[in-house]
Design a protein around this motif. Structure first.
Motif, PDB file in Angstrom:
ATOM      1  N   GLY A 336       0.805  -1.217   0.000  1.00 24.20           N
ATOM      2  CA  GLY A 336       0.000   0.000   0.000  1.00 24.20           C
ATOM      3  C   GLY A 336       0.836   1.265   0.000  1.00 24.20           C
ATOM      4  N   LYS A 337       2.024   1.215   0.604  1.00 26.03           N
ATOM      5  CA  LYS A 337       2.867   2.412   0.647  1.00 26.03           C
ATOM      6  C   LYS A 337       3.420   2.754  -0.734  1.00 26.03           C
ATOM      7  CE  LYS A 337       4.027   2.059   5.528  1.00 26.03           C
ATOM      8  NZ  LYS A 337       5.077   2.026   6.585  1.00 26.03           N
ATOM      9  N   PHE A 338       3.659   1.719  -1.560  1.00 25.03           N
ATOM     10  CA  PHE A 338       4.089   1.984  -2.938  1.00 25.03           C
ATOM     11  C   PHE A 338       2.915   2.490  -3.774  1.00 25.03           C
ATOM     12  CE2 PHE A 338       7.235  -1.340  -1.665  1.00 25.03           C
ATOM     13  CZ  PHE A 338       8.364  -0.552  -1.771  1.00 25.03           C
ATOM     14  N   MET A 351      -5.116   2.813  -5.815  1.00 26.83           N
ATOM     15  CA  MET A 351      -5.523   2.384  -4.483  1.00 26.83           C
ATOM     16  C   MET A 351      -6.522   3.353  -3.880  1.00 26.83           C
ATOM     17  SD  MET A 351      -3.072   1.739  -1.185  1.00 26.83           S
ATOM     18  CE  MET A 351      -2.808   3.503  -0.948  1.00 26.83           C
ATOM     19  N   VAL A 352      -7.478   2.812  -3.114  1.00 30.84           N
ATOM     20  CA  VAL A 352      -8.452   3.627  -2.384  1.00 30.84           C
ATOM     21  C   VAL A 352      -7.980   3.838  -0.947  1.00 30.84           C
ATOM     22  CG1 VAL A 352     -10.836   3.744  -1.547  1.00 30.84           C
ATOM     23  CG2 VAL A 352     -10.351   2.822  -3.829  1.00 30.84           C
ATOM     24  N   SER A 353      -7.558   2.763  -0.289  1.00 27.60           N
ATOM     25  CA  SER A 353      -7.054   2.852   1.084  1.00 27.60           C
ATOM     26  C   SER A 353      -6.273   1.587   1.401  1.00 27.60           C
ATOM     27  CB  SER A 353      -8.207   3.013   2.082  1.00 27.60           C
ATOM     28  OG  SER A 353      -9.020   1.851   2.094  1.00 27.60           O
ATOM     29  N   PHE A 354      -5.549   1.611   2.532  1.00 28.41           N
ATOM     30  CA  PHE A 354      -4.832   0.396   2.938  1.00 28.41           C
ATOM     31  C   PHE A 354      -4.612   0.377   4.436  1.00 28.41           C
ATOM     32  CE2 PHE A 354      -1.286   3.295   2.914  1.00 28.41           C
ATOM     33  CZ  PHE A 354      -0.304   2.746   3.721  1.00 28.41           C
ATOM     34  N   VAL A 385      -7.484  -1.752  -0.418  1.00 20.81           N
ATOM     35  CA  VAL A 385      -8.680  -1.570  -1.238  1.00 20.81           C
ATOM     36  C   VAL A 385      -8.258  -0.846  -2.512  1.00 20.81           C
ATOM     37  CG1 VAL A 385     -11.023  -0.644  -1.345  1.00 20.81           C
ATOM     38  CG2 VAL A 385     -10.072  -1.382   0.858  1.00 20.81           C
ATOM     39  N   MET A 386      -8.579  -1.441  -3.659  1.00 29.45           N
ATOM     40  CA  MET A 386      -8.142  -0.887  -4.948  1.00 29.45           C
ATOM     41  C   MET A 386      -9.293  -0.831  -5.939  1.00 29.45           C
ATOM     42  SD  MET A 386      -4.525  -2.902  -5.487  1.00 29.45           S
ATOM     43  CE  MET A 386      -5.258  -4.502  -5.166  1.00 29.45           C
TER      44      MET A 386
END
Length: 664
Positions: A336-338, A351-354, A385-386
């Motif tokens: 998610g950080k990438f 991405m929406v969130s992680f 979430v993507m």
């Protein structure tokens, strides 16, 4: 395109018992070496809060199933003639413990089932369409009802609706020593693998192996397997009581289930469900309804990332999203950080969130933390979430769609790699990570690069001067990456991954699709070239040498490629190959020349190649743009509809992958 390991020839409902030796061998390979041994302290503490000491002692004194004077469970012969007698009595003991000491919800929803060989529990693959007609037969299981369990497609009891499985055998049928315990683990792994597949929100699985004198606790999570020493459950009856209550618990966490994924059950079947996730570090929870009751992707292996991907619906916008759960080593950066750094970049999954840690503070080490020796790397679960995209590139509906998809994915890769700040390299370019955009996707999003689990910041790789934790499927991996995966070569001799490793992988992906497919939903009937089989060899050395040999040829032989593919696409493939070939050879020559020493001259070769990165990308994208221009002007053959392309039978894909990776 996963390879099918066995044919499925039995008729539905009949089934055939699995080849236990074959399955045990597969589990043996999966858990990667000897299982670790639990400490006695962990066994003594496990589930200790589920029953009070006074209640436990009262049960033992009053129950006709335990002989306090002899200090032994009644009905358990010291030398049973048959395992079946031992199994029947153990079933009575377990049922009594749940009935007398379990909570009301536990008593109402748990049933101890013993049918031995008559208990046909059907196997399934990691995909919804992978229903198999093989079965296995645990000696005893705890059948369950509730928001995490559903009745199997065949029969009333299956791996989809049990909390735990138990092997109950005479001691004379159980060999002793390290080898025997290893066999116990591998046998139990057959059941554990199916529970992970058919209960997708499983975070760990615990099972018991019981003899007339001892029991063994066997624990599986994404890190591997652990087994306890032999426990005398007659001398320590409270341990058996705790384990029976714990392994049949109504509390999801006790039996290894993630309660943030829930289903509504009607008529024993999952009809709808939801998944709850937290938005970043805000602590705000969002609940998404599941668009499909089963994951759209899952891993078949016990050990590893254990990826589960669910399709969900955003209730506010109505759009379809995907939620991806994975396990990563504690040293690794969350994907998610990438993806957060890639927001807004065309050709890259959005991405929406992680959740960096899906359950803060909970990792595999918490599930079974104490070891007698060794400390395997702990794993952490993350959730992302993507946006939802199409299928992978092998499911293209037209030639122009495939070429456009790969072009946009490469362009997205270039944007991330050439950034002045926070430049990212993917490091795992494979067909499963190259996704088609929607049917009406605009240029830029015709193809999308996903799965940044193995990614790194370019600056960090260069500073390290090596290729840490190399990743990639052999058939798609670059020569340099294969060298770093080859135990005969020192990793330092390969230096760090650069853009050329990923571009080389893009080349193999394009070649693979054009070799294996003769149109949308059509698999090539032509025999593949011998060197292509070698590219897919199980040996990193064999695959690397085969690819280098082809690069030294100077060009690809495209005579085997189907007439479906236009001259524009063939010219693109050949031009791509001719650009990559001398650069890959140059990197290999530098590795050979400087050996294991990462000297200044070796570094300079890679620095020079990086300076030319923009030119490399620009040339490759020009090849794609030229081909697309010709295809869009009418050189493209007539193809089937996008809908038909999505109906590709995965079994056909399995057959062609098996053809590709045959023994060489």
């Amino acid at each position: 395109m996963p390879m099918r390991l066995r044919t499925r020839s039995a008729a539905p409902g009949q089934g055939r018992h699995i080849d236990v030796s074959e399955e045990k061998a597969a589990i043996c390979k999966d858990i990667e070496g000897q299982p670790h041994e639990m400490r006695d302290a962990f066994v003594d503490m496990l589930y200790e809060g589920l029953v009070g000491k006074a209640d436990g002692m009262k049960y033992l004194v009053e129950s006709p199933l335990y002989d306090v004077k002899k200090g032994r469970w009644a009905g358990i012969s010291k030398k049973p003639r048959q395992s079946s007698a031992l199994q029947k009595q153990m079933q009575r003991i377990m049922a009594s413990i749940i009935s007398c000491l379990g909570e009301k919800s536990q008593k109402d929803t748990r049933q101890v089932v013993y049918k031995a060989e008559k208990l046909k529990m059907m196997h399934a693959g990691p995909k919804p369409q992978d229903a198999e007609f093989e079965f296995s037969s645990p000696d005893i299981v705890v059948k369950a009802k509730g928001p995490h369990f559903e009745v199997p497609a065949i029969g009333e009891v299956g791996y989809s609706n049990v909390t735990a499985c138990f092997n109950v055998r005479r001691e004379e049928d159980t060999e002793f020593g390290t080898v025997s315990r290893y066999n116990m683990v591998c046998h139990a792994g057959i059941y554990a693998r199916q529970m992970f597949i058919q209960q997708p929100n499983r975070q760990f699985v615990r099972l018991l192996h019981i003899t007339e004198h001892h029991l063994y606790i066997i624990h599986f999570d994404r890190r591997g397997a652990q087994i306890s020493k032999a426990v005398d459950y007659h001398f320590k009856p409270w341990i058996l009581i705790r384990l029976v209550l714990g392994l049949s618990s109504f509390n999801a966490a006790d039996i290894g289930l993630d309660d943030s994924v829930k289903w509504e059950i009607e008529g024993g079947k999952k009809v709808r469900g939801s998944i709850t996730t937290k938005v970043g570090g805000t602590g705000l929870e969002v609940e998404y309804p599941l668009a499909d009751t089963r994951p759209i992707f899952s891993n078949k292996d016990i050990v590893g990332r254990g990826s589960m991907i669910y399709k969900v619906r955003d209730t506010e916008t109505g759009r379809i999203l995907v939620v991806k759960d994975t396990w990563r080593p504690s040293y690794a950066v969350c994907e998610g950080k990438f993806l957060e750094k890639a927001k807004g970049v065309p050709g890259i999954a959005q991405m929406v969130s992680f959740e960096d840690e899906h359950v803060p503070g909970v990792e595999t080490m918490k599930y079974c933390p104490l070891y007698s020796e060794g400390r395997p790397q702990t794993l952490i679960q993350s959730r992302i979430v993507m946006e939802h995209y199409g299928l992978n590139i092998t499911n293209f509906s037209s030639e122009v769609q495939l070429i456009g998809a790969m072009r946009d994915a490469i362009a997205g890769h270039m944007t991330l790699y050439l950034r002045e700040k926070d430049a990212i390299i993917h490091r795992d370019i494979s067909s499963g990570n190259l996704i088609l955009g929607g049917p009406d996707a605009a240029p830029g999003f015709r193809g999308v690069l996903i799965d940044f689990d193995a990614s790194n910041l370019v600056e960090e790789l260069q500073a390290a001067g090596c290729n840490p934790h190399p990743a990639g499927t052999f058939i798609f991996a670059s020569v340099a990456t294969l060298r770093s995966l080859d135990p005969e070569h020192e990793k330092a001799a390969v230096t760090w991954n650069d853009h050329l490793d990923d571009l080389e992988a893009f080349l193999y992906n394009l070649y693979s699709v054009m070799t294996e497919k003769s149109g949308p939903s059509e698999w090539s009937a032509t025999e593949y070239p011998e060197y292509y089989y070698a590219w897919a060899a199980d040996s990193a050395k064999v695959a690397a040498e085969a690819k280098l040999a082809q690069f030294h040829q100077g060009e690809l032989d495209l005579s085997h490629i189907s007439p479906f593919w236009s001259q524009a696409s063939k010219h693109l493939l050949q031009s791509f190959f001719k650009l990559i070939a001398p650069l890959a050879v140059l990197k290999e020559e530098a590795r050979v020349a400087y050996g294991n020493r990462l000297v200044k001259e070796h570094r300079e070769v890679h620095k020079t190649l990086k300076k030319d990165a923009k030119e490399h990308y620009t040339q490759i994208l020009s090849f794609f743009d030229k081909a697309l221009g010709k295809l869009e002007m009418g050189e493209m053959p007539v193809t089937r509809s996008h809908k038909r392309a999505q109906e590709v039978d995965d079994d056909e894909a399995d057959e062609h992958t098996a053809k590709r990776v045959r023994a060489t």
